[in-house]
Scaffold this motif. Structure first.
Motif, mmCIF file in Angstrom:
data_model
loop_
_atom_site.group_PDB
_atom_site.id
_atom_site.type_symbol
_atom_site.label_atom_id
_atom_site.label_comp_id
_atom_site.label_asym_id
_atom_site.label_seq_id
_atom_site.Cartn_x
_atom_site.Cartn_y
_atom_site.Cartn_z
ATOM 1 N N ARG A 84 0.851 -0.997 -0.045
ATOM 2 C CA ARG A 84 0.097 0.045 -0.036
ATOM 3 C C ARG A 84 0.938 1.160 0.152
ATOM 4 O O ARG A 84 1.787 1.473 0.710
ATOM 5 C CB ARG A 84 -0.746 -0.065 1.214
ATOM 6 C CG ARG A 84 -1.827 -1.134 1.434
ATOM 7 C CD ARG A 84 -3.064 -1.020 0.445
ATOM 8 N NE ARG A 84 -3.896 -2.105 0.479
ATOM 9 C CZ ARG A 84 -3.892 -3.428 0.011
ATOM 10 N NH1 ARG A 84 -2.991 -3.912 -0.741
ATOM 11 N NH2 ARG A 84 -4.940 -4.177 0.221
ATOM 12 N N PHE A 105 -6.046 6.283 12.524
ATOM 13 C CA PHE A 105 -5.101 6.569 11.515
ATOM 14 C C PHE A 105 -5.464 7.425 10.191
ATOM 15 O O PHE A 105 -6.819 6.950 10.024
ATOM 16 C CB PHE A 105 -4.663 5.228 10.885
ATOM 17 C CG PHE A 105 -3.470 5.099 9.759
ATOM 18 C CD1 PHE A 105 -2.386 5.243 9.734
ATOM 19 C CD2 PHE A 105 -4.273 5.002 8.418
ATOM 20 C CE1 PHE A 105 -1.514 5.450 8.702
ATOM 21 C CE2 PHE A 105 -3.586 5.376 7.277
ATOM 22 C CZ PHE A 105 -2.203 5.234 7.270
ATOM 23 N N GLN A 109 -3.300 7.656 0.039
ATOM 24 C CA GLN A 109 -2.669 6.361 -0.790
ATOM 25 C C GLN A 109 -2.663 6.736 -2.156
ATOM 26 O O GLN A 109 -3.814 7.425 -2.644
ATOM 27 C CB GLN A 109 -3.819 5.278 -0.494
ATOM 28 C CG GLN A 109 -3.441 4.170 -1.294
ATOM 29 C CD GLN A 109 -3.680 2.521 -0.848
ATOM 30 O OE1 GLN A 109 -3.520 1.606 -1.486
ATOM 31 N NE2 GLN A 109 -4.497 2.827 0.545
ATOM 32 N N HIS A 120 -5.823 -8.346 0.722
ATOM 33 C CA HIS A 120 -5.356 -8.708 1.950
ATOM 34 C C HIS A 120 -6.628 -8.455 3.050
ATOM 35 O O HIS A 120 -7.692 -7.968 2.541
ATOM 36 C CB HIS A 120 -4.102 -8.262 2.681
ATOM 37 C CG HIS A 120 -4.114 -6.529 2.767
ATOM 38 N ND1 HIS A 120 -2.977 -5.834 3.062
ATOM 39 C CD2 HIS A 120 -5.127 -5.923 2.792
ATOM 40 C CE1 HIS A 120 -3.392 -4.778 3.225
ATOM 41 N NE2 HIS A 120 -4.837 -4.650 3.148
ATOM 42 N N HIS A 122 -7.897 -7.552 7.287
ATOM 43 C CA HIS A 122 -7.430 -7.210 8.622
ATOM 44 C C HIS A 122 -8.568 -6.694 9.669
ATOM 45 O O HIS A 122 -9.690 -6.520 8.950
ATOM 46 C CB HIS A 122 -6.415 -6.007 8.582
ATOM 47 C CG HIS A 122 -6.434 -5.095 7.591
ATOM 48 N ND1 HIS A 122 -7.468 -4.199 7.688
ATOM 49 C CD2 HIS A 122 -5.634 -4.604 6.655
ATOM 50 C CE1 HIS A 122 -7.404 -3.219 6.657
ATOM 51 N NE2 HIS A 122 -6.447 -3.704 5.965
ATOM 52 N N ARG A 128 -12.242 5.145 2.853
ATOM 53 C CA ARG A 128 -11.457 5.779 1.965
ATOM 54 C C ARG A 128 -12.305 6.796 1.435
ATOM 55 O O ARG A 128 -13.416 6.728 0.958
ATOM 56 C CB ARG A 128 -11.074 4.794 0.545
ATOM 57 C CG ARG A 128 -11.077 3.293 1.147
ATOM 58 C CD ARG A 128 -10.008 2.819 0.505
ATOM 59 N NE ARG A 128 -9.811 1.325 1.241
ATOM 60 C CZ ARG A 128 -9.135 1.001 2.063
ATOM 61 N NH1 ARG A 128 -8.257 1.748 2.315
ATOM 62 N NH2 ARG A 128 -9.148 -0.395 2.384
ATOM 63 N N HIS A 161 -9.855 -7.151 0.649
ATOM 64 C CA HIS A 161 -9.887 -6.180 -0.318
ATOM 65 C C HIS A 161 -8.463 -6.026 -1.121
ATOM 66 O O HIS A 161 -7.611 -6.168 -0.292
ATOM 67 C CB HIS A 161 -10.229 -4.780 0.279
ATOM 68 C CG HIS A 161 -9.405 -4.418 1.766
ATOM 69 N ND1 HIS A 161 -9.426 -4.973 2.803
ATOM 70 C CD2 HIS A 161 -8.379 -3.613 1.523
ATOM 71 C CE1 HIS A 161 -8.565 -4.596 3.783
ATOM 72 N NE2 HIS A 161 -7.785 -3.539 3.021
ATOM 73 N N HIS A 163 -7.019 -3.170 -4.444
ATOM 74 C CA HIS A 163 -7.269 -2.165 -5.187
ATOM 75 C C HIS A 163 -6.575 -2.166 -6.629
ATOM 76 O O HIS A 163 -5.570 -2.799 -6.691
ATOM 77 C CB HIS A 163 -6.807 -0.646 -4.598
ATOM 78 C CG HIS A 163 -7.037 -0.595 -2.941
ATOM 79 N ND1 HIS A 163 -8.356 -0.563 -2.437
ATOM 80 C CD2 HIS A 163 -6.283 -0.568 -2.065
ATOM 81 C CE1 HIS A 163 -8.339 -0.227 -1.180
ATOM 82 N NE2 HIS A 163 -6.763 -0.526 -0.703
ATOM 83 N N ASP A 175 -7.203 7.478 3.428
ATOM 84 C CA ASP A 175 -7.620 6.326 4.124
ATOM 85 C C ASP A 175 -7.609 6.537 5.568
ATOM 86 O O ASP A 175 -6.674 7.395 6.231
ATOM 87 C CB ASP A 175 -6.329 5.263 3.912
ATOM 88 C CG ASP A 175 -6.179 4.483 2.538
ATOM 89 O OD1 ASP A 175 -7.214 3.968 2.395
ATOM 90 O OD2 ASP A 175 -5.072 4.450 2.190
ATOM 91 N N PHE A 179 -7.333 1.301 13.367
ATOM 92 C CA PHE A 179 -6.395 0.419 14.033
ATOM 93 C C PHE A 179 -5.945 0.969 15.431
ATOM 94 O O PHE A 179 -5.330 0.064 16.105
ATOM 95 C CB PHE A 179 -5.007 -0.073 12.837
ATOM 96 C CG PHE A 179 -4.109 0.775 12.561
ATOM 97 C CD1 PHE A 179 -3.008 1.334 13.505
ATOM 98 C CD2 PHE A 179 -3.958 1.178 11.153
ATOM 99 C CE1 PHE A 179 -2.327 2.143 13.158
ATOM 100 C CE2 PHE A 179 -3.153 1.884 10.951
ATOM 101 C CZ PHE A 179 -2.046 2.325 11.888
HETATM 102 C C1 1HN Z 1 -4.352 -0.897 4.673
HETATM 103 O O1 1HN Z 1 -4.498 -2.101 4.525
HETATM 104 C C2 1HN Z 1 -4.616 0.041 3.569
HETATM 105 O O2 1HN Z 1 -5.764 -1.809 2.239
HETATM 106 C C3 1HN Z 1 -4.640 1.383 3.534
HETATM 107 O O3 1HN Z 1 -5.560 0.242 1.300
HETATM 108 C C4 1HN Z 1 -3.872 1.912 4.752
HETATM 109 C C5 1HN Z 1 -2.701 1.956 6.820
HETATM 110 C C6 1HN Z 1 -2.242 1.020 7.850
HETATM 111 C C7 1HN Z 1 -2.555 -0.262 7.603
HETATM 112 C C8 1HN Z 1 -3.268 -1.249 6.631
HETATM 113 C C9 1HN Z 1 -5.332 -0.467 2.438
HETATM 114 C C10 1HN Z 1 -3.466 1.286 5.538
HETATM 115 C C11 1HN Z 1 -3.660 -0.030 5.679
#
Ligand code: 1HN
Length: 357
Positions: A84, A105, A109, A120, A122, A128, A161, A163, A175, A179
């Motif tokens: 990312r 956070f 991006q 991935h 989480h 977004r 997800h 992109h 973003d 977290f």
């Molecule tokens: C993440 O997985 C994404 O999936 C964007 O686009 C920002 C910031 C910290 C940790 C994981 C994404 C992220 C992130």
């Protein structure tokens, strides 16, 4: 009723004569310290404060700076390598902690034409908010949501997800992830997949047409988050515009709507909620404060937000932070649109959210 009484000390404090008390306490603190114990009475007022205490500072990132710095990253690292390609918006009072507020956070991006950010998932949920570019997509469980500026896209807890950018222009978005809150509970899990993009039987944009059209599938959606992936600007902006024209304007927040889970009417995610507000030209909001720290994006227009005496000037695509319980008001020189996101539903679920003037 008989009450057990402490040993009589003839009115003197227990441990001994008064002139020895400080030394006796010090000695006692040192002895309990060796047993990983400490006296609450020395810290009580700082652990249970009379009012919210925050380390978070009011701050604005101007898109002029942000865009050129993010674009530069495109020549230094690929999405393939970075997974990312995100620049973290670090609250200046909490540098090095990857936090915009204590629970959220924020980052910018970028996906360049032809790039894929591999699949991935989480526990941390993401939203977004699209700033620049047109026609890149986020795929959730393989379902693609193609994005335009002002669109608001949800990636819920544990949703796979990826992109991609099949357009000819770079795509930039904000973003916001929960977290820091997940990590406060030390409850983070994450996983990547072998395939960079996931197969699906769902059509592109299907979630919005199924769940965001005033009808619902005649079945159950029992998740804790919204089934809609992309809340488009095209559909939401006219609503706040009509509200503003009708004079349905909150004295502090302007003509504001809350993005809702269409199945429950509740917030889009259990941890984060989002709003879109139109501020009429010349709007001067009444002061407001609440315990949720908030990340704002100026979508259109120009103005400033005064936070605790500090003036944050904003224009299109500027991102700014209002810390918890700091009094603020918005002033719009031009008709403006503000998007915002906060941890309010998490606080409400725990019964701790408060607001005030
Ligand atoms: C993440 O997985 C994404 O999936 C964007 O686009 C920002 C910031 C910290 C940790 C994981 C994404 C992220 C992130």
């Amino acid at each position: 009723m008989a009450v057990a009484t402490a040993k009589k000390t003839n009115g003197k404090p227990g441990p001994g004569p008064k002139h020895n008390i400080e030394a006796a306490r010090e000695d006692y603190y040192q002895r309990i310290d060796k047993h990983d114990m400490a006296p609450l009475w020395k810290v009580m007022n700082s652990v249970v404060t009379e009012e919210p205490v925050t380390r978070c500072a009011p701050v604005v990132w101007h898109f002029d700076d942000v865009k050129s710095l993010v674009m530069e990253s495109g020549g230094l690292i690929t999405t393939e390598e970075a997974k990312r390609r995100v620049l973290i918006l670090e609250n200046p009072a909490m540098r090095g902690e990857s936090k915009a507020t204590n629970t959220l956070f924020a980052g910018i991006q970028m996906i360049l034409p032809g790039e894929v950010a591999p699949a991935h998932r989480h526990v941390a949920a993401a939203i977004r908010f699209v700033l620049d570019g047109e026609g890149a997509y986020t795929a959730v469980d393989g379902e693609k949501a193609f994005m335009s500026p002002g669109d608001f896209v949800i990636t819920a807890n544990w949703a796979p997800h990826d992109h991609g950018n099949t357009s000819k222009k770079p795509m930039l978005w904000l973003d916001v992830l929960d977290f820091p809150a997940v990590n406060f509970f030390e409850a983070s899990f994450a996983q990547s997949f072998d395939e960079p993009t996931l197969a699906t039987t769902r059509q592109d944009g299907e979630s919005l047409s199924r769940y965001g059209s005033g009808v619902l599938p005649d079945g159950k959606w029992d998740k804790s988050y919204t089934p809609v992936i992309n809340y488009t600007y095209k559909r939401t902006r006219p609503i706040v515009e009509r509200m503003a024209a009708a004079g349905d304007v909150d004295k502090s927040h302007g003509a504001r709507v809350r993005y809702a889970n269409p199945v429950t009417g509740g917030p889009v995610l259990p941890t984060m909620s989002a709003w879109l507000a139109m501020l009429p030209k010349g709007f001067k909001g009444e002061p407001y404060r609440a315990t949720d720290g908030t990340v704002f994006v100026c979508v259109e227009g120009e103005g400033h937000t005064e936070v605790d005496g500090e003036v944050l000037e904003w224009g299109p695509n500027d991102v700014f932070v209002v810390p918890p319980w700091k009094r603020y008001h918005h002033v719009a020189g031009k008709q403006s649109v503000l998007f915002s996101i906060s941890d309010r539903p998490a606080q409400e679920a725990l019964g701790i959210w408060r607001e005030g003037k």
